[in-house]
Design a protein around this motif. Structure first.
Motif, PDB file in Angstrom:
ATOM      1  N   ASN A  63      21.645  48.967  -8.787  1.00 58.11           N
ATOM      2  CA  ASN A  63      21.244  49.610 -10.039  1.00 58.11           C
ATOM      3  C   ASN A  63      19.983  50.462  -9.891  1.00 58.11           C
ATOM      4  O   ASN A  63      19.424  50.898 -10.887  1.00 58.11           O
ATOM      5  CB  ASN A  63      21.043  48.551 -11.118  1.00 58.11           C
ATOM      6  CG  ASN A  63      22.344  47.923 -11.560  1.00 58.11           C
ATOM      7  OD1 ASN A  63      23.040  48.454 -12.418  1.00 58.11           O
ATOM      8  ND2 ASN A  63      22.692  46.774 -10.959  1.00 58.11           N
ATOM      9  N   ARG A  64      19.536  50.671  -8.664  1.00 60.21           N
ATOM     10  CA  ARG A  64      18.370  51.492  -8.365  1.00 60.21           C
ATOM     11  C   ARG A  64      17.100  50.960  -9.041  1.00 60.21           C
ATOM     12  O   ARG A  64      16.197  51.718  -9.372  1.00 60.21           O
ATOM     13  CB  ARG A  64      18.590  52.949  -8.754  1.00 60.21           C
ATOM     14  CG  ARG A  64      19.791  53.595  -8.035  1.00 60.21           C
ATOM     15  CD  ARG A  64      20.099  54.941  -8.585  1.00 60.21           C
ATOM     16  NE  ARG A  64      20.330  56.083  -7.791  1.00 60.21           N
ATOM     17  CZ  ARG A  64      20.183  56.382  -6.512  1.00 60.21           C
ATOM     18  NH1 ARG A  64      19.761  55.538  -5.697  1.00 60.21           N
ATOM     19  NH2 ARG A  64      20.443  57.488  -5.998  1.00 60.21           N
ATOM     20  N   LEU A  65      17.037  49.674  -9.205  1.00 61.16           N
ATOM     21  CA  LEU A  65      15.845  49.033  -9.772  1.00 61.16           C
ATOM     22  C   LEU A  65      14.995  48.379  -8.683  1.00 61.16           C
ATOM     23  O   LEU A  65      13.971  47.778  -8.959  1.00 61.16           O
ATOM     24  CB  LEU A  65      16.264  47.985 -10.817  1.00 61.16           C
ATOM     25  CG  LEU A  65      15.142  47.352 -11.640  1.00 61.16           C
ATOM     26  CD1 LEU A  65      14.592  48.327 -12.662  1.00 61.16           C
ATOM     27  CD2 LEU A  65      15.611  46.083 -12.347  1.00 61.16           C
ATOM     28  N   ASP A  66      15.389  48.483  -7.447  1.00 58.07           N
ATOM     29  CA  ASP A  66      14.692  47.816  -6.349  1.00 58.07           C
ATOM     30  C   ASP A  66      13.418  48.567  -5.989  1.00 58.07           C
ATOM     31  O   ASP A  66      13.189  49.718  -6.388  1.00 58.07           O
ATOM     32  CB  ASP A  66      15.614  47.746  -5.138  1.00 58.07           C
ATOM     33  CG  ASP A  66      15.962  49.134  -4.640  1.00 58.07           C
ATOM     34  OD1 ASP A  66      15.359  49.601  -3.667  1.00 58.07           O
ATOM     35  OD2 ASP A  66      16.820  49.796  -5.288  1.00 58.07           O
ATOM     36  N   ARG A  67      12.583  47.909  -5.190  1.00 61.26           N
ATOM     37  CA  ARG A  67      11.276  48.448  -4.810  1.00 61.26           C
ATOM     38  C   ARG A  67      11.386  49.763  -4.058  1.00 61.26           C
ATOM     39  O   ARG A  67      10.538  50.650  -4.202  1.00 61.26           O
ATOM     40  CB  ARG A  67      10.528  47.409  -3.972  1.00 61.26           C
ATOM     41  CG  ARG A  67      11.266  46.989  -2.700  1.00 61.26           C
ATOM     42  CD  ARG A  67      10.769  45.666  -2.149  1.00 61.26           C
ATOM     43  NE  ARG A  67      11.109  44.566  -3.057  1.00 61.26           N
ATOM     44  CZ  ARG A  67      10.767  43.292  -2.829  1.00 61.26           C
ATOM     45  NH1 ARG A  67      10.075  42.973  -1.744  1.00 61.26           N
ATOM     46  NH2 ARG A  67      11.118  42.354  -3.681  1.00 61.26           N
ATOM     47  N   TYR A  68      12.455  49.906  -3.243  1.00 61.39           N
ATOM     48  CA  TYR A  68      12.573  51.119  -2.436  1.00 61.39           C
ATOM     49  C   TYR A  68      12.943  52.319  -3.306  1.00 61.39           C
ATOM     50  O   TYR A  68      12.390  53.412  -3.149  1.00 61.39           O
ATOM     51  CB  TYR A  68      13.600  50.912  -1.326  1.00 61.39           C
ATOM     52  CG  TYR A  68      13.237  49.765  -0.408  1.00 61.39           C
ATOM     53  CD1 TYR A  68      11.941  49.618   0.090  1.00 61.39           C
ATOM     54  CD2 TYR A  68      14.186  48.813  -0.043  1.00 61.39           C
ATOM     55  CE1 TYR A  68      11.602  48.563   0.928  1.00 61.39           C
ATOM     56  CE2 TYR A  68      13.863  47.755   0.790  1.00 61.39           C
ATOM     57  CZ  TYR A  68      12.573  47.623   1.277  1.00 61.39           C
ATOM     58  OH  TYR A  68      12.242  46.578   2.080  1.00 61.39           O
ATOM     59  N   HIS A  69      13.854  52.144  -4.225  1.00 57.12           N
ATOM     60  CA  HIS A  69      14.201  53.243  -5.124  1.00 57.12           C
ATOM     61  C   HIS A  69      13.041  53.574  -6.069  1.00 57.12           C
ATOM     62  O   HIS A  69      12.818  54.747  -6.415  1.00 57.12           O
ATOM     63  CB  HIS A  69      15.449  52.897  -5.935  1.00 57.12           C
ATOM     64  CG  HIS A  69      16.727  53.118  -5.182  1.00 57.12           C
ATOM     65  ND1 HIS A  69      17.481  52.074  -4.664  1.00 57.12           N
ATOM     66  CD2 HIS A  69      17.370  54.259  -4.837  1.00 57.12           C
ATOM     67  CE1 HIS A  69      18.555  52.561  -4.065  1.00 57.12           C
ATOM     68  NE2 HIS A  69      18.513  53.886  -4.143  1.00 57.12           N
ATOM     69  N   LEU A  70      12.297  52.537  -6.498  1.00 57.13           N
ATOM     70  CA  LEU A  70      11.145  52.803  -7.363  1.00 57.13           C
ATOM     71  C   LEU A  70      10.062  53.567  -6.606  1.00 57.13           C
ATOM     72  O   LEU A  70       9.450  54.508  -7.137  1.00 57.13           O
ATOM     73  CB  LEU A  70      10.589  51.485  -7.901  1.00 57.13           C
ATOM     74  CG  LEU A  70      11.506  50.697  -8.850  1.00 57.13           C
ATOM     75  CD1 LEU A  70      10.858  49.374  -9.224  1.00 57.13           C
ATOM     76  CD2 LEU A  70      11.821  51.511 -10.104  1.00 57.13           C
ATOM     77  N   ALA A  71       9.796  53.174  -5.351  1.00 52.29           N
ATOM     78  CA  ALA A  71       8.820  53.899  -4.538  1.00 52.29           C
ATOM     79  C   ALA A  71       9.281  55.331  -4.302  1.00 52.29           C
ATOM     80  O   ALA A  71       8.477  56.289  -4.351  1.00 52.29           O
ATOM     81  CB  ALA A  71       8.605  53.177  -3.213  1.00 52.29           C
ATOM     82  N   GLN A  72      10.565  55.500  -4.061  1.00 55.64           N
ATOM     83  CA  GLN A  72      11.118  56.837  -3.858  1.00 55.64           C
ATOM     84  C   GLN A  72      10.925  57.703  -5.106  1.00 55.64           C
ATOM     85  O   GLN A  72      10.545  58.879  -5.010  1.00 55.64           O
ATOM     86  CB  GLN A  72      12.601  56.709  -3.522  1.00 55.64           C
ATOM     87  CG  GLN A  72      13.281  58.003  -3.136  1.00 55.64           C
ATOM     88  CD  GLN A  72      14.740  57.766  -2.810  1.00 55.64           C
ATOM     89  OE1 GLN A  72      15.534  57.407  -3.689  1.00 55.64           O
ATOM     90  NE2 GLN A  72      15.108  57.932  -1.542  1.00 55.64           N
ATOM     91  N   ALA A  73      11.165  57.113  -6.275  1.00 49.74           N
ATOM     92  CA  ALA A  73      10.971  57.863  -7.522  1.00 49.74           C
ATOM     93  C   ALA A  73       9.515  58.263  -7.697  1.00 49.74           C
ATOM     94  O   ALA A  73       9.215  59.374  -8.170  1.00 49.74           O
ATOM     95  CB  ALA A  73      11.445  57.017  -8.702  1.00 49.74           C
ATOM     96  N   ALA A  74       8.586  57.375  -7.352  1.00 52.27           N
ATOM     97  CA  ALA A  74       7.164  57.699  -7.472  1.00 52.27           C
ATOM     98  C   ALA A  74       6.779  58.854  -6.546  1.00 52.27           C
ATOM     99  O   ALA A  74       6.033  59.778  -6.926  1.00 52.27           O
ATOM    100  CB  ALA A  74       6.322  56.463  -7.167  1.00 52.27           C
TER     101      ALA A  74
END
Length: 847
Positions: free
Chosen positions: A751-762
């Protein structure tokens, strides 16, 4: 027990014979009592018909004219005469036996009769003096019904004595049993329509008799009213063979008595006999229970079979009406326009002989006014139906059960297990007052609340076998695999002034969407009535939530109940997403202190990292949202990006993403914001908890990108924040309907809620990073690839993911873990809201 069936002669107008006196039929009612109870029933029927049709000329002192009739005829006649019949007979046993009784009226559109009876008892005029017991008052009574600016056609909060609206069928019996719990002197008569009896919630509710303790609880007397039809179709129970229906009710554990027929005299005697027998049986059950007799009793119930639209027009336009589906709503239509229909209506109303029932000034004649109970014994004035027992719970010191958190993100605890200890203390403190219960499907232990079983058990009145787990006759935990029944019990319990908690798996809270919706409407309407006392809040705990249903799979993965509650009015709905155990304690402690609210708290049950000490948690919950300075590295320059989170798993993944960014991009300035009260996000004109504009902008900034990790469906955050200055910079990650049986972290990745996707979004939100961003993104892609390979090969998450903790502070690190003071002061609390007198509504801040 069957009354004689028969049909009286009809006038040409289509109405039953206007006999001046009923023939005497032997029974418990003497000749005078029989005539008077029938006259009282006629008076209620007359007032009921008048409410549906008339806006003037209330006692037909002149011939009926078009202008006397409402332009829009709204209302339901079919169920009403049966309800009036029951009401008159309940009045008799209340008065004769000095019963403490309330009534729950299940049929959905029976308000004409119930309002009529409250008016006849005098309660209605006491509460609404402009609807006096005179001609003018009767005219207002008629005009206001289903009229603009008036009252609805259901037994709404505006009706004295009501705790159940009936606008949606299925919940009457659950509400009745909830009201009877812990009220040993109370009898709750519950009238169930045969249409309502077809619903799933009602079918489950018959089993509530297995949970009623005759020593410490009140009594529920079900009265199943069979009038044969729904809107158009026949009803199932009314068409069942008599022996089959009896077997069904006996199988549910009841001792049914049948009252059947259409002739008033034998029906009155049969109903009086049945009620006397039921009251005698109840008294005997209580006597035997008081002498220590164990085992579940077989409680009495009554089945009343009467014609739909009883005493109404026999035929209209050549078609049968009384006893058919045509009497369901307005049996005579177009009365203003059609002189023939107007003549039928006038003949129908005159058949009740209003000149015998009402005095010249419009008041009920003295002889009939003496029939109903007096004062608080009236069904419309019983204080149980107005939360008279409402009192604040005794709540424990949170410090006794809180988790010690010397550093953020270094130790684990199970949030709901800690909450279970808190609930155990509540049960202990309130053991004598018996005003707190826990309801839920068979999940108290599954949701880690099992500490309560140290001081109580699961309520159970049937046989208890060796090896059964914590079953007790006097148990305070109510478990049955019907969310409808559990939530309905709690509604009946709080509406009569007690406190409780409904705990369930998050995905299956949707089962009671509609029930919660009806309760929200009740609270909205009752809040506008100064005579209605505040009721303890409906508190709902959602656990075993979407992000940790990896073992049960997609069927158990749905956070949408939050979206449903967020649609409710701002003065009613509250949603809390505590990130750890101590914030859960503070949020639940607050919710249990509130009145007239629907509080939803979402908390996981799995071992999870803990972030805040108790004093910090209390300040954070009081603010509702705030900056976590200890996790931020923005310095004096302000943030490049805001990493926001709401919910326990989103908080974990956000902080893990921040840790990754610190290690790989130390020059990136990050602010961490945690939201525990979801309703701080909308503007204050939308919700009273909404942060004011300056505070919101000081937290989320006016122009910096916000990567928001949210527990539920991401579009709710966009909807809540759409009026905010910086809304266009919100990038929300949440549940996007990707679910399966997999590992906890893989659910987040899907669901793209993981730490890696969040860091990528930042990273993508801050263009100035340039080439550094490319290298960082490559590392994130490698990490996701490693995760996919590892989880599919081993069936477990990577150790660096599974065992991650927040970095330990060094000896030289700033130890200031405060949450910003200005935000704490600006954050709204329920104590700041306007409310009715007596409302207990505020946070306890532990220092």
């Amino acid at each position: 027990m069957d009354a004689t069936h028969g049909t009286r002669e009809r006038h040409a107008s289509g109405h039953r014979d206007d006999r001046r006196a009923l023939p005497f039929v032997p029974g418990p009612l003497g000749p005078d009592s029989l005539q008077r109870i029938d006259a009282y029933w006629r008076a209620a029927n007359y007032l009921s018909v008048g409410q549906i049709y008339l806006m003037a000329n209330p006692l037909l002192r002149e011939p009926l004219k078009p202008e006397h009739v409402k332009p829009r005829l709204l209302g339901h006649w079919g169920t009403t005469p049966g309800l009036n019949f029951i009401y008159a007979h309940l009045n008799r046993v209340i008065r004769q036996r000095d019963l403490d009784m309330i009534a729950v009226w299940g049929p959905g559109h029976g308000a004409p009769g119930l309002v009529a009876n409250a008016y006849l008892e005098g309660t209605y005029s006491e509460i609404y003096p402009d609807v006096a017991q005179d001609l003018d008052g009767m005219a207002r009574l008629f005009r206001q019904f289903s009229f603009p600016g008036g009252i609805p056609s259901h037994a709404s909060p505006e009706l004295p004595g009501s705790i159940h609206e009936g606008g949606e069928l299925g919940y009457a019996l659950a509400h009745a049993f909830g009201a009877a719990l812990d009220s040993p002197g109370l009898t709750v008569a519950c009238v169930i329509g045969d249409g309502e009896a077809e619903t799933g919630p009602l079918a489950a509710s018959w089993h509530a008799n297995k949970f009623l303790d005759p020593r410490t609880d009140g009594t529920v007397l079900p009265i199943l009213h069979l009038n044969g039809y729904k809107i158009a179709s026949p009803t199932l129970l009314a068409r069942m063979p008599a022996d089959e229906l009896r077997s069904l009710l006996v199988g549910y554990g009841y001792a049914p008595t049948f009252v059947e027929g259409d002739e008033p005299a034998p029906m009155h005697q049969a109903m009086a006999t049945a009620l006397d027998a039921a009251c005698d049986a109840i008294a005997d059950i209580r006597r035997r229970a008081g002498h220590g007799e164990a085992g579940r009793p077989r409680w009495p119930m009554i089945v009343l079979r009467s014609p739909k639209g009883w005493t109404g027009p026999d035929r209209v336009d050549g078609k049968p009406v009384e006893g058919t589906w045509r009497s369901h709503q307005v049996p005579v239509a177009a009365v203003r326009e059609n002189a023939g229909h107007r003549a039928i209506l006038e003949s129908w109303m005159r058949s009740y002989r209003p000149e015998e029932l009402f005095a010249e000034d419009g008041s009920l004649v003295v002889d009939l006014a003496a029939l109903p109970p007096q004062g608080p014994r009236r069904l419309s004035a019983n204080p149980h139906a107005n939360a008279h027992r409402s009192a604040p719970l005794r709540l424990p010191d949170l410090g006794r059960v809180a988790v010690a958190v010397p550093e953020p993100g270094r130790l684990t605890a199970e949030a709901t297990r800690v909450l279970g200890t808190y609930l155990r203390e509540i049960l202990t403190l309130n053991a004598a007052s018996r005003n707190f219960r826990i309801m839920g499907p068979d999940e108290t232990a599954s949701n880690r609340l099992d500490a309560v079983f140290a001081v109580t058990g699961r309520a159970w009145q049937d046989e208890i076998l060796p090896g059964d787990d914590h079953l007790r006759r006097d148990g305070r935990v109510m478990e049955v695999l019907s969310e409808h029944l559990c939530e309905g019990w709690l509604e009946g319990y709080v509406l009569t002034g007690r406190h409780g908690l409904f705990a369930t798996y998050e995905a299956f809270a949707h089962v009671v969407d509609s029930m919660v919706n009806q309760h929200a409407k009740w609270l909205k309407s009752s809040r506008d009535l100064p005579w209605r006392r505040p009721v303890p809040s409906l508190n709902i705990l959602l656990s075993s939530h979407v992000w940790r249903q990896d073992h049960n799979g997609f069927s158990h993965q749905d956070p949408g109940f939050i979206d449903f509650v967020a649609n409710k009015r701002g003065d009613t709905a509250r949603i809390y997403l505590p990130p750890d155990a101590n914030t859960l304690l503070c949020a639940m402690d607050h919710c249990l202190r509130t009145y007239d609210r629907i509080n939803v708290v979402v908390a996981g049950k799995q071992p999870a990292l803990q972030w805040l000490a108790l004093d910090e948690a209390a300040r954070h919950c009081a603010a509702g949202a705030g900056i976590w300075d200890w996790a931020s590295n923005e310095g004096d320059a302000g943030p490049d990006v805001v990493m926001a989170c709401a919910g326990d798993v989103p908080t974990l993944e956000t902080l893990a993403a921040v840790d990754w960014l610190r290690r790989h991009l130390p020059e990136l300035r990050v602010r961490v914001v945690n939201v525990v009260d979801l309703m701080t996000l909308p503007a204050p004109e939308t919700h009273p908890h909404g942060l004011d504009a300056s505070t919101f902008d000081s937290v989320f900034t006016r122009d910096r990108p916000v990567v928001f990790a949210y527990h539920g469906y991401p579009w709710l955050i966009h909807r809540l924040t759409y009026k905010r200055t910086n809304h266009g910079n919100f990038h929300v990650h949440g549940f996007i309907e990707e679910g399966t049986t997999t590992t906890p972290f893989d659910m987040c990745v899907l669901n793209r809620l993981d730490r890696y996707h969040l860091a990528q979004a930042a990273i993508r939100a801050v263009p100035r990073l340039g080439a550094r961003a490319e290298h960082a993104e490559e590392a994130l892609r490698d990490a996701l690839a490693a995760h996919r390979e590892h989880v599919r090969r081993t069936g477990d998450d990577l150790p660096e993911v599974r065992d991650w903790t927040w970095p330990e502070r060094s000896a030289t690190e700033d130890h200031d873990r405060r949450i910003e003071g200005d935000i704490m002061q600006c954050g709204p609390t329920d104590a700041d809201e306007p409310g009715r007198a007596g409302t207990v509504d505020g946070w306890t801040v532990v220092t």
